[in-house]
Design a protein around this motif. Structure first.
Motif, PDB file in Angstrom:
ATOM      1  N   THR A 351       0.811  -1.265   0.012  1.00 40.53           N
ATOM      2  CA  THR A 351       0.046  -0.065   0.182  1.00 40.53           C
ATOM      3  C   THR A 351       0.752   1.217  -0.096  1.00 40.53           C
ATOM      4  N   GLU A 352       1.862   1.297   0.793  1.00 42.86           N
ATOM      5  CA  GLU A 352       2.599   2.492   0.763  1.00 42.86           C
ATOM      6  C   GLU A 352       3.786   2.793  -0.425  1.00 42.86           C
ATOM      7  N   VAL A 353       4.269   1.593  -0.988  1.00 36.43           N
ATOM      8  CA  VAL A 353       5.272   1.873  -1.788  1.00 36.43           C
ATOM      9  C   VAL A 353       4.778   1.226  -3.349  1.00 36.43           C
ATOM     10  N   ALA A 354       4.030   0.201  -3.427  1.00 35.25           N
ATOM     11  CA  ALA A 354       3.940  -0.355  -4.554  1.00 35.25           C
ATOM     12  C   ALA A 354       2.541   0.013  -5.304  1.00 35.25           C
ATOM     13  N   SER A 355       1.809   0.786  -4.604  1.00 32.77           N
ATOM     14  CA  SER A 355       0.608   1.521  -5.221  1.00 32.77           C
ATOM     15  C   SER A 355       0.285   2.854  -4.791  1.00 32.77           C
ATOM     16  N   VAL A 356      -0.535   3.484  -5.652  1.00 31.76           N
ATOM     17  CA  VAL A 356      -0.968   4.871  -5.091  1.00 31.76           C
ATOM     18  C   VAL A 356      -2.413   4.893  -4.859  1.00 31.76           C
ATOM     19  N   ALA A 358      -4.913   6.672  -4.175  1.00 28.84           N
ATOM     20  CA  ALA A 358      -5.743   7.666  -4.697  1.00 28.84           C
ATOM     21  C   ALA A 358      -5.999   7.558  -6.048  1.00 28.84           C
ATOM     22  N   LEU A 359      -5.112   6.685  -6.825  1.00 29.10           N
ATOM     23  CA  LEU A 359      -5.127   6.632  -8.222  1.00 29.10           C
ATOM     24  C   LEU A 359      -5.626   5.223  -8.580  1.00 29.10           C
ATOM     25  N   GLU A 363      -4.249   3.612 -13.710  1.00 28.44           N
ATOM     26  CA  GLU A 363      -3.237   4.709 -13.520  1.00 28.44           C
ATOM     27  C   GLU A 363      -2.068   3.716 -12.375  1.00 28.44           C
ATOM     28  N   ASN A 364      -2.385   3.113 -11.856  1.00 31.07           N
ATOM     29  CA  ASN A 364      -1.406   2.348 -11.062  1.00 31.07           C
ATOM     30  C   ASN A 364      -0.497   1.385 -12.104  1.00 31.07           C
ATOM     31  N   THR A 365      -1.436   0.902 -12.978  1.00 30.07           N
ATOM     32  CA  THR A 365      -0.515   0.095 -13.895  1.00 30.07           C
ATOM     33  C   THR A 365       0.668   0.935 -14.263  1.00 30.07           C
ATOM     34  N   LEU A 367       2.568   2.841 -13.142  1.00 30.74           N
ATOM     35  CA  LEU A 367       3.550   2.783 -12.387  1.00 30.74           C
ATOM     36  C   LEU A 367       4.826   2.025 -13.183  1.00 30.74           C
ATOM     37  N   GLN A 409      -7.144   2.187  -3.455  1.00 34.26           N
ATOM     38  CA  GLN A 409      -7.225   2.075  -1.902  1.00 34.26           C
ATOM     39  C   GLN A 409      -8.640   1.291  -1.535  1.00 34.26           C
ATOM     40  N   VAL A 420      -0.189  -6.070  -7.811  1.00 34.87           N
ATOM     41  CA  VAL A 420       1.169  -5.468  -7.926  1.00 34.87           C
ATOM     42  C   VAL A 420       1.985  -6.664  -8.570  1.00 34.87           C
TER      43      VAL A 420
ATOM     44  N   GLU C  14     -15.151   7.779   0.988  1.00 34.04           N
ATOM     45  CA  GLU C  14     -13.856   7.297   0.391  1.00 34.04           C
ATOM     46  C   GLU C  14     -13.202   8.304  -0.644  1.00 34.04           C
ATOM     47  N   TYR C 231       1.778  12.530 -15.488  1.00 31.51           N
ATOM     48  CA  TYR C 231       1.339  11.433 -14.805  1.00 31.51           C
ATOM     49  C   TYR C 231       2.408  11.215 -13.616  1.00 31.51           C
ATOM     50  N   THR C 235       1.663  11.456  -9.522  1.00 34.32           N
ATOM     51  CA  THR C 235       2.102  10.185  -8.743  1.00 34.32           C
ATOM     52  C   THR C 235       3.130  10.708  -7.546  1.00 34.32           C
ATOM     53  N   LEU C 238       1.050  12.311  -4.978  1.00 32.97           N
ATOM     54  CA  LEU C 238       0.260  11.373  -4.269  1.00 32.97           C
ATOM     55  C   LEU C 238       0.882  10.453  -3.363  1.00 32.97           C
ATOM     56  N   ASN C 239       2.012  10.081  -3.720  1.00 35.99           N
ATOM     57  CA  ASN C 239       2.739   9.002  -2.980  1.00 35.99           C
ATOM     58  C   ASN C 239       4.155   9.061  -3.293  1.00 35.99           C
ATOM     59  N   GLN C 241       6.936   7.732  -2.484  1.00 33.53           N
ATOM     60  CA  GLN C 241       7.685   6.330  -2.125  1.00 33.53           C
ATOM     61  C   GLN C 241       7.209   5.589  -3.523  1.00 33.53           C
ATOM     62  N   ALA C 242       5.960   5.639  -3.961  1.00 34.36           N
ATOM     63  CA  ALA C 242       5.405   4.893  -4.946  1.00 34.36           C
ATOM     64  C   ALA C 242       6.275   5.333  -6.017  1.00 34.36           C
ATOM     65  N   TYR C 245       9.614   4.122  -6.382  1.00 35.50           N
ATOM     66  CA  TYR C 245       9.623   2.749  -6.800  1.00 35.50           C
ATOM     67  C   TYR C 245       9.495   2.451  -8.263  1.00 35.50           C
ATOM     68  N   ALA C 246       8.548   3.261  -8.868  1.00 31.83           N
ATOM     69  CA  ALA C 246       8.139   3.480 -10.126  1.00 31.83           C
ATOM     70  C   ALA C 246       9.701   4.125 -11.068  1.00 31.83           C
ATOM     71  N   ILE C 248      10.435   7.179 -10.914  1.00 33.63           N
ATOM     72  CA  ILE C 248      10.412   8.683 -10.911  1.00 33.63           C
ATOM     73  C   ILE C 248      11.162   9.344 -10.293  1.00 33.63           C
TER      74      ILE C 248
END
Lengths: 514, 290, 380
Positions: A351-356, A358-359, A363-365, A367, A409, A420, C14, C231, C235, C238-239, C241-242, C245-246, C248
C-alpha cells in the motif's frame, strides 16, 4: 460447545457475547462468542482475515463493537478506550509493536502506568522493573532506545509493560510471528510460567497449530468472522482444527516448474548498505541468481533483507560492493534504467510503496509502464492500452475489483498484492525480486502468489524471494539461505538443508549443518 | 547600546514565545504552519482591546484568548477531522492575514497608551519567556504529562495502546501553542512595537516556525536561537551599529531571512540529520487514525 | 444519533465524485461571500448594496471591467504558479517573491537600454520579447533554488518560499526607494515609468501575457491528464515512495515543478507591472500587488488543481477585489475589503474540504446479512 466442556471449566473470567463489527463493505465479526476461563491459556485460532485481531481490539477497547457485550468476571463492561481496559486489568500485546522507538525501554514501560501521575519517578520504576525482569529471567537493557532492540526483545518489553501495569488478563496477538524458533520456545516457556505460577490468564491469538498445541488448554476457532468451533485442545486433532479453520477443502493450484538452470542473471558481490538510521545493516553480501532459478532468503525482520531488496532495485545507494544484472554493472544505475533492463520488484509494502491509493488501477499500472515507449508514444500515456493491460491482469491474476477504474485504496490486501505481482510479471522481468510477497494474505491468495513465482521461474526468470515464512521458502526455492545481521549465514541447495536448520541460521547460529 | 540590547531581548522574546508554543505543539505531533496568522490575530486583538479599554491586562487577555481559540480550531481540523495540517495552517494564516487587515486598518497608527511598564529596564515579557522555557523543559522531560506528550508525537498508536488519550493531549498542546502565539503577538503590538500596521509581522511567525526546527525541539536550544535571531533582527533594523554606510538599509533587512534559509539548509544535510535529526517527532504532521 | 432502527452518522467518504467536488467549491465561494456581507453591513446600506456596487463596477463599468480582466490574468498566472507544484505535493507560497523577481527582471531590460535616463529609448522586438523572458527566468531561478533545496535535502519549501518573499520584498525597496537603481527620476519610492517603446502591444485590448496565460491553463490541464510527465508529477504528489519505486526521479520532479511555477509567477510580475495599461511601473504599494498573488493559492485549491477550472475563479476573485476596492471608497468601508474576502475564502475552502470528505449516512442498525468477504487483518 459441548455441555461436558462447560462442566469442566470454571466460570469465565472474560467473555464476549454476540459481538458483531462491520467496516465499510465488510462484516469483520458476526455474532461471535468467546469464553476465557481464569488461569488458562486460551487460543484463538484462525486464518488471516478471520477476524481475530478485530475481536481482540474490541476486548481491549481499541475499537467498539456494533453489537454485543463484553463481560469481565460476570459483570458487563464497556471500554471506551484501552485506558479503561488497562484499568480493569486487561493488557494487550499487539501483532505490530506499540512502542515508541525513539524512547528508552524504561520510558516505554512507564508510559501509561496507572501510578504515573505528576512527576516521573524513573528511579523507583527502574528498581521495580529490574525485580520484575529477574523474576521472569528476562534480560533487557532498560536504558536502551527501543529502536536498537531486536524484535524478540521488543516483544518482551511489551509483555513486561503489561505485567508492570499489573494486568491479570494478557492478550497476545500473533506473538510468535516475528520470532526465531529458539525465541518462540523461550516465549512459550515463559507463558507457561506466567499462567502456572502467577495465575495470569492468557488469550493467545495465532494461526499456528504447534503454538496452540504447546501451551493452550482451550481453543476458539474463528472462520470468516464467525466462531467455527470451541474445543479443548487435548480432545482434538490437528486435522480437526485445520478443517475448522479452513472450512471446505481448499484446492491449491500446484505448478511443477522444471529445473533448467540457465546462465547467471544477477550477480551480487560483497554488497554493503546503510539503513535509514545510518547504521551499516547490509554487510558484504554476495550471491548469484540464475535464469530459471528461485533463491529463497530467510531472515527475521531487520537483518538487512529490506536493504538488500532496495539496493537491488536502485532505491538505496550501495556503500561498497557490486551488482551485475545480465552481465552489466548496475551498482549505480537509477531505478528507471534497471526496470528497462528487466528488473521486476515487488516490495513488501504494497500500500505504501507499490501502489498509489488515490489513483485508479489503470493509473497504478502506469507505475510499471510510464517509461515504456509502447505505452507512452511521444510522451503521451496511451490510456486505452493501459486499460486493456489492466483488464488482462485483473483476469489472469484473479483480482476481485469491480472495474479497472476503481481506486487502489478500495482493494483488499490480497487483491492488491495479486495486482502488484501481476503488473510486475506482465513486464516479463528477467530478474524478479519479491520481498514478503505473501505477508498478511489468506491461504488461497498466498498459494496463488507462490504458484505465480514458480511460473515466472518456468518462463526463465531469475527469482529472488525474500521471506520470513520458512514453509514458503522451502515450497518454492531451489536454493535457500538466511540473512543474519546483514550477512548470509549460509546459502545452499534446498535439499542440503531443512526448515529447522534454516530456523537456526535465522537466529544467527550455524545449527546442525546437513 | 544598552537600548539596543534591551530591544534585541524583547524581539527575541516575541520569537521565543511563539516558537515555544509551536515546539510543544510539534512535540505532540501537530504542525501549525499558520503560526504567523495566530500571532497576527492575537496581536491585533490585543491592540484593539487595549486601545478601546485603555487597559493592558485586557489587551493581553484578548490576545491570549484569540490565539488559544485559533489553536483550538486548528486542533479541531487536524485532530477531530483528521484534515491535512498544512492546509489548515495555511488557511488560518491567510484568514488572519485578511481579516486582521480589514479589522485593524481603521486603527492604523500608534496605540496611544503610556509605554508598557518595564521591569529593571527590560520588558516583563523577557522574564516571562525565560520562565516559560524552564517550565516547558521541566514538564516535557520530568513529568508524566511530558512523557505522554512526547509519546503522542512520536508514536500515537503506541501511546493509545498504553491508555493515553491521544486526542486530549493533542488538543491540550495545540491550544497551549495557540495561547503562546497569541501572547507573542500581544507582546509585539503592546510592548515591542505598539503601532498597528497592516501585516505588521512581515514574516516573524515564519521565522519562529523555522526556529523550532533549528532548536531540535529542545526548549533551551530554542532560547539560545531566539536570542541570536532577536539580536540579528535588531541589527538588521539598525545596521549602522555594525557597518555604517555599507549597503542600503533595505538589503540589511533581508539578512535574517537569508540566514534562516542558510540554517534550514545546513540542518537538512545528511551529515546533520544522521547526527541530530532523530530529535524530530516521528508522527509530526501525520493525522492519527486509530 | 438513533432514530428507530436507523442510525444517523457522519462518515468519511472514500472518494468524492466530481459533481460533489464542484458543489463543494461553489458552496465555499457562496459561503465566503455570505460571511463577507456581514462585514459590509453598514447602517445606511444593507449588505447587498456593497455587492451591487462592487460587481457593477467590476463587470459592467468599462474601466472597471478592464481592471478586472487584467487582474484576472495576473491571478491566473499566479494560480498556475501555485498549482503546478501542488500537483507534485509541494507548496509554493513564494508567489509574491517570484512576482517581485519577475518585475525587477522585466524592468532591468529597459534600464540597461538606458530608458531610465532618457525617458524614452528605442526598443525593437528583441527588447519587447526579452522582458517577459527575463521575468520568467528570474522567477524560475528563484523557484529552482527552492526546488533544489527541497529535492536534494528535503528542506521545507513553505519556510524557504516564505523567507524568499521577505527577501524579495526588501530588495524591491532597495531598487525603487532612496536612490535605488530603478527609482523614478521624479517621484520618490517608485520605479521609473516604462517608455512607450517598451510597452507590449494590446491586441483585443489585452497584453500577450493574457493569451499566454489562457493557453498555458489549457496546456497544463492537458499535460496533467494525458502526458507521461504530468502522470509522474501527480504520482509523486500523491505518493512519493511509490513514485521512487516506479523510477520517477524525485529531484527532477521537485525541481521542474518549482522552475515552472516560478516562471509563471515571474510572468505574472511582468504582466501586472510592465504589460497592462494604467501602471507600467513598480508603484510604492507594490506590496499590495504581491499580497494579491495569494489569491492564486485560493483559486488553485478551490478549483481542485484544475487550471481551466481556475479561470472563472480568477475572474470572480479579480472582480471581487477590484469591485471591493471601489465599493470600499463609495461606501467608506475600512481598507482591506479584498483581504477580508481572501481570508474568508480560505476558511470556507478548508471547510468545503469536509463537505466532500464526509457524508451523512443513514444506516440500519439491525444485523445485515453477511455476504461480504472478511476483511484482512491489519488492513485497518
Amino acid at each position: 460447545m459441548t455441555p461436558e466442556l462447560e462442566h469442566r471449566t470454571p466460570p469465565p473470567v472474560l467473555a464476549a457475547r454476540g459481538i458483531s463489527k462491520s467496516f465499510p463493505g465488510v462484516r469483520a465479526l458476526d455474532r461471535v462468542d468467546l469464553e476465557v476461563a481464569e488461569g488458562e491459556v486460551h487460543a484463538v485460532l484462525g486464518q488471516n482475515g478471520a477476524g481475530k485481531t478485530t475481536l481482540m481490539n474490541i476486548l481491549f477497547g481499541l475499537i467498539h463493537p456494533d453489537e454485543g457485550e463484553v463481560y469481565l468476571r460476570g459483570r458487563r463492561v464497556r471500554f471506551r478506550s484501552p485506558h479503561d481496559a488497562l484499568a480493569s486489568g486487561i493488557g494487550m500485546v499487539h501483532q505490530t509493536r506499540r512502542l515508541v522507538p525513539a524512547h528508552t525501554v524504561l520510558e516505554n514501560l512507564v508510559l501509561g502506568h496507572p501510578r504515573a501521575r505528576g512527576l516521573l519517578d524513573l528511579r523507583r520504576a527502574r528498581q521495580e522493573l529490574e525485580a520484575l525482569c529477574a523474576r521472569y529471567g528476562v534480560h533487557v537493557d532498560l536504558g536502551a532506545r527501543v529502536w536498537q532492540l531486536s524484535e524478540g526483545e521488543k516483544q518482551w518489553v511489551e509483555i513486561l509493560k503489561a505485567l508492570y501495569a499489573g494486568v491479570r488478563i494478557l492478550i497476545l496477538d500473533e506473538p510468535t510471528s516475528a520470532l526465531t524458533p529458539p525465541e518462540v520456545q523461550a516465549l512459550l516457556r515463559a507463558l507457561r510460567a506466567l499462567v502456572d505460577q502467577d495465575g495470569v490468564t492468557v488469550v493467545l491469538v495465532t494461526h499456528k497449530l504447534p503454538v496452540v498445541r504447546a501451551v493452550a488448554r482451550t481453543v476458539t476457532v474463528l472462520r470468516a468472522g464467525r466462531v467455527a468451533a470451541r474445543l479443548s485442545v487435548s480432545d482434538t486433532t490437528d486435522h480437526e482444527l485445520v478443517q475448522h479453520m479452513v472450512g471446505q477443502e481448499v484446492t491449491l493450484p500446484t505448478v511443477q516448474a522444471p529445473d533448467h538452470r540457465g546462465p547467471v542473471v544477477l550477480e551480487v558481490e560483497d554488497l554493503s548498505a546503510y539503513n535509514d538510521k545510518g547504521v551499516l545493516s547490509l554487510r558484504g553480501v554476495s550471491l548469484t541468481v540464475h535464469e530459471g532459478e528461485i533463491v529463497g532468503v530467510a531472515g527475521v525482520t531487520g537483518n538487512g533483507q529490506e536493504e538488500l531488496a532496495q539496493v537491488l532495485a536502485g532505491l538505496r545507494p550501495a556503500v561498497s560492493g557490486r551488482v551485475r544484472l545480465l552481465g552489466r554493472d548496475v551498482t549505480h544505475l537509477p531505478t528507471l534504467d534497471r526496470w528497462r533492463l528487466g528488473l521486476g520488484y515487488v516490495p513488501a509494502e504494497r500500500t505504501e510503496v507499490a501502489s498509489v491509493a488515490a489513483l485508479s488501477l489503470v493509473e497504478n499500472t502506469g507505475l510499471n509502464y510510464h517509461f515504456d515507449p509502447e505505452f507512452c508514444p511521444r510522451g503521451m500515456l496511451d490510456r486505452a492500452r493501459l486499460e486493456r493491460l489492466t483488464r488482462q491482469i485483473l483476469a489472469t491474476f484473479r483480482v476481485k475489483a469491480p472495474h479497472p477504474y476503481v481506486r487502489a485504496q478500495h482493494l483488499s490486501g490480497g487483491n492488491l498484492q495479486k495486482l502488484v505481482l501481476g503488473r510486475v510479471l506482465s513486464r516479463q522481468p528477467r530478474l524478479l525480486v519479491a520481498h514478503l510477497p505473501t505477508q498478511g494474505l489468506d491461504v488461497e491468495a498466498a498459494s496463488f502468489v507462490r504458484a505465480q513465482l514458480l511460473e515466472a521461474k518456468a518462463r526463465g526468470a531469475a527469482v529472488l524471494l525474500i521471506s520470513e515464512d520458512l514453509d514458503e521458502i522451502f515450497a518454492v526455492s531451489d536454493r535457500v539461505g538466511a540473512l543474519y545481521e546483514g550477512r548470509f549465514v549460509a546459502l545452499v541447495p534446498r535439499n542440503e538443508a531443512d526448515p529447522e536448520t534454516v530456523g537456526a541460521w535465522m537466529a544467527g547460529s550455524l545449527g546442525r549443518r546437513a | 547600546m544598552n537600548e539596543l540590547l534591551a530591544r534585541s531581548l524583547e524581539a527575541s522574546t516575541v520569537f521565543l514565545l511563539a516558537a515555544l508554543g509551536e515546539l510543544v505543539n510539534q512535540r505532540s505531533g501537530i504542525l501549525n504552519v499558520g503560526l504567523e496568522g495566530l500571532m497576527l490575530f492575537g496581536g491585533t486583538a490585543a491592540f484593539l482591546v487595549a486601545q478601546s479599554t485603555g487597559s493592558y491586562p485586557a489587551g493581553l487577555a484578548a490576545g491570549i484568548a484569540v490565539g488559544g481559540l485559533l489553536g483550538w480550531i486548528h486542533g479541531l481540523f487536524s485532530i477531530r477531522l483528521r484534515g491535512d495540517q498544512v492546509v489548515s495552517g495555511m488557511g488560518l494564516w491567510i484568514l488572519s492575514f485578511g481579516l486582521t487587515t480589514y479589522l485593524g486598518s481603521p486603527h492604523t497608527g500608534p496605540l496611544g497608551l503610556p509605554r508598557f511598564p518595564a521591569l529593571v529596564g527590560l520588558s516583563p515579557f523577557v522574564y516571562c519567556g525565560t520562565l516559560l522555557v524552564a517550565a516547558v523543559w521541566f514538564v516535557l522531560s520530568r513529568t508524566s504529562l511530558g512523557l505522554a506528550i512526547r509519546s503522542v508525537g512520536e508514536s500515537p498508536a503506541a501511546a493509545a495502546a498504553s491508555g493515553v488519550n491521544v486526542a486530549g493531549i493533542r488538543y491540550l498542546c495545540v491550544v497551549f501553542g495557540g495561547t503562546l502565539a497569541g501572547l507573542a503577538g500581544a507582546a509585539y503590538t503592546l510592548s515591542y512595537n505598539p503601532v498597528w500596521n497592516y501585516n505588521f509581522l512581515m514574516g516573524w511567525g515564519f521565522v519562529s516556525l523555522a526556529l523550532v526546527f533549528f532548536s531540535m525541539w529542545n526548549p533551551w536550544v530554542l532560547l539560545g536561537g531566539s536570542v541570536l535571531f532577536g539580536a540579528m533582527w535588531q541589527l538588521s533594523l539598525s545596521p549602522e551599529y555594525v557597518l555604517p554606510g555599507v549597503l542600503s538599509r533595505y538589503v540589511w533587512r533581508t539578512v535574517p531571512f537569508g540566514v534562516t534559509i542558510a540554517i534550514l539548509t545546513v540542518i537538512s544535510t545528511p551529515w546533520f540529520r544522521t547526527r541530530w535529526g532523530l530529535a524530530k517527532p516521528q508522527a509530526l504532521g501525520v493525522p492519527y487514525t486509530d | 444519533m438513533r432514530i428507530g432502527a436507523y442510525r444517523l452518522s457522519v462518515e468519511r467518504a472514500e472518494a468524492p465524485s466530481p459533481p460533489r467536488v464542484a458543489l463543494g467549491a461553489l458552496l465555499a465561494v457562496a459561503l465566503a461571500l455570505l460571511l463577507a456581507s456581514v462585514l459590509f453591513w453598514t447602517p445606511e446600506s444593507g449588505p447587498w448594496t456593497a455587492y451591487r456596487i462592487a460587481f457593477g463596477y467590476a463587470f459592467a463599468n468599462p474601466s472597471g471591467l478592464g481592471a478586472t480582466v487584467h487582474r484576472a490574468v495576473y491571478l491566473l498566472l499566479c494560480t498556475l504558479a501555485f498549482l503546478i507544484p501542488l500537483r507534485g505535493g509541494l507548496w509554493n507560497i513564494g508567489l509574491p517573491g517570484q512576482v517581485y523577481a519577475g518585475a525587477l527582471a522585466a524592468f532591468a531590460v529597459p534600464f540597461w537600454a538606458g530608458a531610465r535616463e532618457l525617458g524614452s529609448g528605442t526598443a525593437g522586438g528583441v527588447a519587447l520579447l526579452s522582458m517577459p523572458l527575463a521575468a520568467a527566468l528570474a522567477g524560475a531561478s528563484l523557484g529552482a533554488l527552492v526546488g533544489l533545496l527541497r529535492a536534494k535535502l528535503a528542506v521545507n519549501e513553505i519556510l524557504v518560499t516564505m523567507m524568499l518573499n521577505s527577501v524579495m520584498f526588501w530588495l524591491v525597496s532597495d531598487f525603487i526607494k532612496e536612490g535605488g537603481a530603478f527609482m523614478s527620476a521624479t517621484a520618490e519610492g517608485e520605479s521609473f515609468t516604462l517608455p512607450e517603446a517598451f510597452r507590449p502591444p494590446l491586441p483585443l485590448g489585452l497584453p500577450p501575457s493574457a493569451f499566454l496565460g489562457l493557453a498555458a491553463a489549457v496546456v497544463v490541464d492537458f499535460v496533467f491528464s494525458r502526458a507521461a510527465a504530468g502522470y509522474r508529477v501527480r504520482t509523486f504528489g500523491l505518493n512519493p515512495q511509490a513514485a521512487r519505486y516506479a523510477g520517477i526521479d524525485p529531484v527532477r520532479v521537485s525541481l521542474w515543478v518549482f522552475v515552472l511555477g516560478g516562471a509563471f509567477s515571474g510572468l505574472a510580475g511582468y504582466h501586472y507591472f510592465a504589460a497592462v495599461p494604467g501602471l507600467y511601473k513598480i508603484p510604492t504599494n507594490y506590496g499590495y500587488y504581491g499580497d494579491l498573488s495569494f489569491y492564486g493559492i485560493i483559486c488553485a485549491l478551490i478549483a481542485r488543481g484544475s487550471a481551466v477550472g481556475a479561470v472563472p475563479m480568477a475572474l470572480l476573485f479579480a472582480g471581487l477585489s477590484v469591485g471591493g476596492r471601489f465599493a470600499q471608497g463609495a461606501l467608506r468601508l475600512p481598507f482591506g475589503v479584498d483581504y477580508a474576502i481572501l481570508g474568508l475564502l480560505m476558511t470556507t475552502f478548508v471547510f468545503s474540504h469536509l463537505v466532500d470528505r464526509y457524508r451523512v449516512v443513514w444506516r440500519r442498525t439491525a444485523p445485515a446479512p453477511t455476504s461480504a468477504p472478511p476483511r484482512p487483518e491489519g488492513a485497518r
